[in-house]
Design an enzyme around this catalytic site. Structure first.
Site: not given
Ligand SMILES: Cc1cc2nc3c(=O)[nH]c(=O)nc-3n(C[C@H](O)[C@H](O)[C@H](O)COP(=O)(O)OP(=O)(O)OC[C@H]3O[C@@H](n4cnc5c(N)ncnc54)[C@H](O)[C@@H]3O)c2cc1C
Ligand code: FES
Ligand code: FES
Length: 1352
Positions: A52, A116, A152, A355, A410, A800, A1264
């Site tokens: 992330c 934000q 994000c 490797g 290696l 949230a 929303e």
């Protein structure tokens, strides 16, 4: 080796300061050292597995051989502290601070509104900072590559990119400007005077970048590297020993002594194994100081590259060589560069070694197929001597296994030059374009005799098609010695299909898709080879099609909003774009989140033990072993709960901790308390639960329907007479669509700290929640104390999206029991995997419909049935079912409309609220129905939408009167701004000219009801104090979770008190300042709290009036002082009693909303029909949000919600095992949109001249509504798929479920390759599909949430 011995002293510089550590523990990662030991909490931890970018830091090292200093970004969650001896680390705190000077990167991200909730911001800042340290003159590609691994969940990335692209100096950065003017430098296009269009931020105001101001590399480290003789280092931890030799000889000796011990270079494979699979390595060997592993040497045949080189170093080396040598010699180099451009993220590539990638032998390795196809070989050393081995199918022997003997190392990898007539291609397909393991990845090479199309040699290697890299040997044999033509290749496709077989139960699922990808990728190789042969005049054939990659050029975007009126006072901030009040704190890492609160004396950490069975009786719970482990203090079970042991909702009980029975995998059973998180985790792993399985667990919606497993009440609504109306229509069509669930993936996981005050059972609770009052009440109920003894404090949340309400209250209740029982502070912060497993998400929904329509496009009757997979507890599922029905009409006036909606009870973790609260699922079904009608009539879908859209004074199906005028305005304006009609034609033309790539375009409306249908929740309170110095402290019931509510409340108070926002402060939301709050949800936070703050400020301003009148010329401060002396109260509460909304389901009538927010979105995509990959070429959104209180915050909400919708409808896919275990428990398996998913052109327009009498200052709720507009991409993909299907002769409506993942899109295109693959029934078990076999072989342990293989 586990016995602790005196180790060496580790020396590392952090932010220019020397830090020495005498007891460096090999298990300690840098992120915890920074956060816990050094209290540098700016660096965040969000996934712990490199997926992330929240934990990004910059590492700098001095390289004595070249006398240079290198800087690179890295994920501190995967960086072992022990690996950092002699390095300098820069964290977000080290580059700038509000106390001294903020860094331009911090400033630009903040001022461009790129933060934000701010939880991802320090990571973003550090990725860009590290980039600028290496390259002060950026290109936009540099920027997007640097940010590819930084997720994000709030912004939609556009503002972050816009802020950072101010560092780009490209002359052509702004196409619309043309000429030499550069929009990125703040210069304007002469045709568009700047002052006419308000801007979200002022580029002129930004601090210049001054590289001389950066921290210098510590001279002591240079001296140390140059003068001191390197010594072997040893560090001893509680369970592990770390040894870091300095010579090859010594490395060989140690490896011989400890043959099973891993060689840790980048730790990107070993680290996740230790963390997520619980693998314990008592000895770790770190060869990172052995020079021979980093050497590069050139020969006439190619180049030897040290196996220790990081993937970024390999890429830079190859890029240099490509410039030096003729094209024909660098075919393989270029193929590798291409793979290295998308492998993992920049942070991963900066540390992961060549490797390590080879030796890890991951089935999805991007390099191994190319290295193998390219005839590379490796040089190996051991005490037995050196040997060279080709990297071929004999080298990759099985899952994670190579032909290397345990004691071998290696040393280097030989990458040969290509020859004339030799072509090498690297192709991959991944669920997300960047920062994602490939589904199928391949390296393909063909070598032709001089001037001929006859194949001399060919090799085809694939990843993702078996337990390791596999060679398509038989296919190669059918090609060798034959001409490269249709006949040979036709045979080759058939052999390839037979050769690379995946059993239906293959780990990773998607078997048909993966098989089809092998054919598609081979076909693309064929197109590339034909192209080359033609360029070389070897063939003159007509080429079937030139296959260009999907477009990727990010265009400048537009954000249009209204100026405030010329008469508005300058200090009145309402209506102006204003930076989030904490943006600078976010960007400097100073913002304090719950887990950043310092540890208190005696504090304990709580880790939950969860059920591994979906439906079982608990027959025994044995905690005895856990209690004996170091640091473990106690285990909390249901018996310890002094008060209510269960939450009640809708008459159903949800136990805090299961007692007799478990109903899902992931249900909480008990909790282990220990002195540290590490100890608590070990304790939790030692708890033994014995189960007796109960019969017939229910997982899918189909199972639930079959068994009538529902939560009551079920809801129905009807307008007109649907049954009668069906009799009179021209056509009837029936369809269905499934919409998958969605994980909240807030960047800050569930976090809380419960602190007993020490007397009278009083508690201070610091918690990341949207509803502090609910937490307060839940804890009081659980502990059987009065609410007045519990004070909840919420400073801010790291996101949230609905997920920090009900689930948080349960987690906080359990944590409070622990604090109450031990009388010690207890912290609970879920790891990403636990959070995803336990807390549920958005409800998957099955929507069925029957629609009756006329040949002119009018829809006369529609009947919908919705089934939501609620999981095992009711939570808010019934309310969500209701909201689905309330949005049954979306934007359409259908005279006869009927809906039924029910929440299905299953044995999955219970689902809960998620931004949009059911509307995004419900309305998708409606819009899909409209699309079907359009397809059935052979007309464009926008016409059917227009014909049926509400016009004039209207009434909804629940008899609520409203005006759809602004909906119509948004529709018209969106069509205009997006140039929909012209582009529709262009899309059709494109589709006629291209067989394997198709474009699709769609335009989609939303009408979204604002406020709570439960009338009592529409209230809010505020408390405003004015202090004697004139400063103002505002408290209100809303929580700051990134949506900018505190910023807006400052603006409200500024207007009402007539003072600048700088005098207004908001500290936190707490239950002792504002009691009995409602949740920050339903897009209603600003409406309600804004009115309450307004009310309190009005009262105060009124109280000051006599003083103001007495001294009109006085200052604010003088009035306040005077008021104090006049004994006028300078503190006031404010209250807002919102609308008495209701919904009467018996009468099917109500007024459940205050008003509607309208929006329309047009998106265009380009789809690669061979892989299902797509790119959004352009998105235009027009939204009616009345008069925006703060356009920058509101546009941020629009873009962020849209991007979450984009994730829901096209990308994010939850997967479960047949036993109900969630597989997708981290960013490696669950893909949320990343910067590569941003539309290439992303324009947002706020509808002008709109007013809303129902909300504060004529604004509208916006949190929303626009999430649904992400579905415009779903429908654009569907449009492109329809074009592909018509080339295969398939016309008319077709089933296309959400999310429109590449797999679904590709299969639906039904290309000849897909048709070749025998379509078995869908093998992957998912909760809305029929149960089929995907064996639980790769994730046997519930405690191992992260896995990088196959499911990626
Ligand atoms: C988030 C994430 C995303 C990723 N995405 C991709 C992707 O898209 N494509 C892809 O191909 N890979 C991807 N990877 C995998 C990554 O490329 C490999 O984990 C990495 O290359 C391994 O190198 P390392 O130095 O970190 O190995 P380490 O973890 O340090 O070691 C891994 C193994 O290699 C062995 N080893 C290391 N060096 C040697 C040596 N010189 N000789 C013998 N054995 C050795 C070790 O003993 C150990 O067993 C991703 C990894 C992560 C964490
Ligand atoms: S926390 Fe390190 S990458 Fe996610
Ligand atoms: S601002 Fe990026 S995750 Fe919240």
């Amino acid at each position: 080796m586990s016995a602790k011995t005196e180790g060496d002293t580790l020396c590392v510089f952090i932010n220019g300061k020397k830090v020495t550590e005498n007891h460096a523990d090999p298990e300690t990662m840098l992120v915890s050292f920074l956060r816990e030991k050094l209290r540098l909490t700016g660096t965040k931890s969000s996934c712990g597995g490199g997926g992330c970018g929240a934990c990004t830091v910059m590492v700098s090292r001095y390289q004595p051989a070249t006398k240079t200093i290198i800087h690179y970004s890295a994920n501190s969650c995967l960086l072992p502290l022990c690996q950092l001896h002699g390095a300098a680390v820069t964290t977000v705190e080290g580059i700038g601070s509000s106390k001294t000077r903020i860094h331009p990167v911090q400033e630009r991200i903040a001022k461009a509104h790129g933060s934000q909730c701010g939880f991802c911001t320090p990571g973003m800042v550090m990725s860009v900072y590290a980039l600028l340290r290496n390259k002060p003159q950026l290109t936009i590609e540099d920027l997007t590559q640097a940010l590819a691994g930084n997720l994000c969940r709030c912004t939609g990335y556009r503002p972050i990119v816009d802020g950072c692209r101010t560092f780009c100096q490209e002359a052509n950065c702004c196409r619309s400007n043309g000429g030499t003017n550069c929009c990125l430098n703040g210069e304007t296009n002469p045709d568009q005077p700047e002052d006419e269009k308000p801007q979200l931020f002022d580029k002129e105001e930004l601090l210049p970048l001054d590289p001389t101001q950066e921290l210098i590399f510590p001279p002591e480290l240079i001296l140390m590297a140059q003068t001191s003789k390197p010594q072997t280092l040893r560090f001893y931890g509680e369970r592990m020993t770390w040894v870091s030799p300095v010579s090859l000889e010594e490395l060989v000796q140690i490896r011989t002594r400890y043959p099973g011990a891993p060689l840790v270079m980048g730790n990107t494979n070993i680290g996740p194994d230790i963390k997520f699979k619980g693998v314990l390595h008592p000895m770790i060997i770190s060869p990172s100081r052995v020079q021979e592993l980093f050497e590069v040497s050139q020969t006439p045949q190619g180049v030897w590259v040290g196996a220790g080189s990081s993937l970024s170093e390999v890429r830079s080396l190859l890029e240099r060589l490509v410039l030096q040598f003729p094209e024909e010699k660098t075919e393989l180099f270029r193929a590798l560069i291409q793979q290295l451009g998308t492998l993992g993220s920049q942070q991963i590539r900066n540390v992961a070694s060549l490797g390590g990638n080879i030796a890890s032998a991951s089935p999805n390795s991007d390099l191994n197929p190319v290295l193998a196809a390219g005839n590379c070989r490796v040089s190996i050393i051991s005490s037995g001597g050196r040997r060279e081995v080709p990297l071929n199918q004999d080298f990759f022997v099985g899952f994670g296994k190579t032909a290397l003997k345990p004691e071998e190392i290696l040393i280097s990898v030989f990458i040969p030059f290509s020859r004339k007539g030799e072509f090498v291609h690297a192709l991959r397909h991944a669920p997300r374009k960047e920062a994602s393991f490939a589904t199928v990845t391949t390296g393909m090479r063909v070598y032709f005799s001089e001037g001929s199309r006859v194949v001399q040699d060919v090799s085809l290697y694939f990843g993702g098609m078996g337990p390791t890299t596999v060679s398509a040997d038989k296919t190669c044999k059918t090609i060798v010695g034959r001409p490269w033509d249709d006949q040979t290749l036709g045979r080759a496709y058939d052999v390839l299909l037979e050769e690379l077989v995946l059993p239906p139960s293959a780990p990773g699922g998607k078997t048909d898709f993966r098989r089809s990808l092998t054919l598609s990728l081979f076909f693309k190789f064929n197109l590339g080879v034909l192209q080359k042969l033609r360029e070389m005049n070897v063939i003159r054939d007509e080429l079937p099609e030139t296959f260009l990659p999907l477009p990727s050029d990010l265009q400048p975007s537009l954000q249009e909003f209204q100026h405030v009126s010329k008469d508005q006072s300058n200090q009145d901030a309402v209506g102006r774009p204003m930076m989030h009040r904490s943006a600078i704190s976010h960007a400097t890492g100073e913002a304090v989140y719950c887990d950043d609160i310092p540890k208190t004396d005696g504090e304990l950490f709580l880790v939950l033990v969860t059920s591994s069975r979906a439906h079982a009786e608990i027959t025994a719970l044995d905690v005895s072993e856990a209690l004996t482990l170091p640091g473990v203090v106690d285990v909390i079970t249901a018996k310890d709960v002094p008060g209510k042991k269960a939450r009640s909702m809708f008459g159903y009980e949800e136990e805090l901790l299961a007692v007799k029975e478990v109903s899902c995998v992931g249900q909480m059973v008990c909790a282990v308390l220990a002195d540290t998180k590490v100890h608590a985790k070990r304790g939790a792993a030692a708890v033994k639960i014995t189960y007796k399985d109960l019969p017939d667990p229910v997982f899918t919606i189909e199972d639930a329907i079959e068994k009538s497993s529902y939560f009551e009440p079920q809801r129905r609504i009807e307008k007109g007479n649907v049954t009668e109306a069906f009799k009179s229509v021209d056509q009837v069509h029936e369809g269905a669509i499934r919409i998958g669930g969605q994980e909240h993936f807030y960047m800050e996981t569930q976090s809380m700290l419960v602190v007993p005050v020490g007397e009278e059972t009083e508690f201070n609770v610091y918690v990341s929640t949207q509803w502090p009052t609910l937490i307060q009440e839940a804890i009081a109920e659980t502990l059987d104390i009065q609410s007045s003894r519990v004070t909840c404090h919420v400073k801010r949340l790291g996101g949230a999206f609905g997920g920090k309400v009900i689930k948080t209250s349960i987690l906080a209740s359990i944590t409070s029991v622990a604090a109450w029982k031990t009388n010690r502070a207890v912290r609970c912060v879920l790891e990403r995997g636990e959070d995803m497993l336990i807390t549920g998400g958005r409800h998957p929904v099955l929507g069925k419909y029957k629609v009756g329509f006329m040949t002119d496009g009018r829809i006369v009757a529609a009947d919908f049935h919705y089934y939501a997979n609620a999981g095992c507890f009711v939570d808010e599922s019934v309310l969500i079912s209701e909201k689905i029905l309330l949005h049954l009409d979306n934007a359409y006036d259908i005279p006869n409309l009927r809906g039924f909606s029910v929440a299905c009870r299953t044995n999955l973790p219970s689902n809960t609220a998620f931004r949009g609260f059911g509307v995004p699922q419900g309305v998708l079904v409606v819009e899909n129905m409209i699309n079907d009608v359009a397809m059935a009539l052979g007309r464009p879908a926008d016409q059917i939408r227009e014909i049926n859209m509400y016009t004039g004074p209207s009434v909804t199906h629940y008899k609520f009167e409203f005006s759809p005028d602004n909906l119509q305005c948004c529709w018209e304006e969106c069509k205009l701004k997006s140039e929909y009609d012209i582009r529709r034609e262009a899309v059709d033309q494109f589709n006629q000219q291209n067989r394997w790539k198709k474009r699709g375009i769609s335009i989609i409306p939303i009408k979204y009801g604002i406020a709570f249908a439960e009338g009592y929740l529409n209230q809010a309170a505020a408390l405003v104090h004015i202090y004697k110095d004139g400063s103002v402290l505002v408290s209100h019931g809303g929580t700051e979770m990134g949506q900018g509510i505190h910023t807006k409340m400052q603006q409200v108070a500024s207007r009402e008190l007539h003072i600048p926002t700088t005098k207004i402060y908001i500290s936190e939301t707490s239950t002792n300042t504002v009691p009995n709050t409602c949740p920050s949800a339903a897009s209603f936070g600003t409406d309600a709290n804004g009115m309450a703050v307004k009310n309190a400020c009005e009262i105060l301003y009124q109280r000051l009036e006599p003083i103001r009148l007495k001294n009109p010329k006085g200052s604010w401060e003088s009035w306040v002082k005077e008021a104090f002396f006049e004994k006028i109260s300078l503190s006031s509460t404010g209250f807002y009693r919102g609308h008495d909304l209701y919904m009467d389901w018996d009468k099917m009538k109500g007024q459940p909303y205050s008003y509607f927010t309208f929006g329309v979105c047009c998106s265009e995509v380009e789809l690669d029909c061979l892989t299902g990959d797509y790119r959004t070429v352009r998105t235009d959104i027009v939204v009616d949000i009345g008069r925006s209180l703060n356009p920058s915050v509101d546009i941020g909400q629009i873009e962020g919600a849209f991007t979450q919708g984009l994730g829901l409808y096209t990308l994010e896919e939850l997967k479960y095992s047949p036993t109900g275990l969630l597989y997708t428990r981290g960013p490696s398996q669950y893909k949320i949109p990343a910067v590569c998913d941003m539309p290439l052109q992303f324009n947002v327009y706020l509808l002008s001249d709109s007013n809303n009498p129902h909300a504060i200052y004529s604004s509208k709720g916006i949190g929303e509504p626009t999430l649904f507009l992400g579905s415009s991409i779903f429908f654009a993909i569907k449009d492109a798929v329809a074009a592909a299907r018509s080339d295969s002769g398939l016309m008319g409506p077709f089933t296309f479920d959400s999310p429109a993942t590449p797999e679904r899109a590709c299969l639906a295109c039904s290309s000849p390759f897909i048709q070749k693959v025998i379509i078995h029934s869908v093998k992957m078990f998912s909760f809305f599909c029929t149960k089929t076999a995907v064996q639980d072989v790769f994730r046997p342990k519930i405690s191992g949430p992260e896995d990088n293989d196959l499911l990626g």
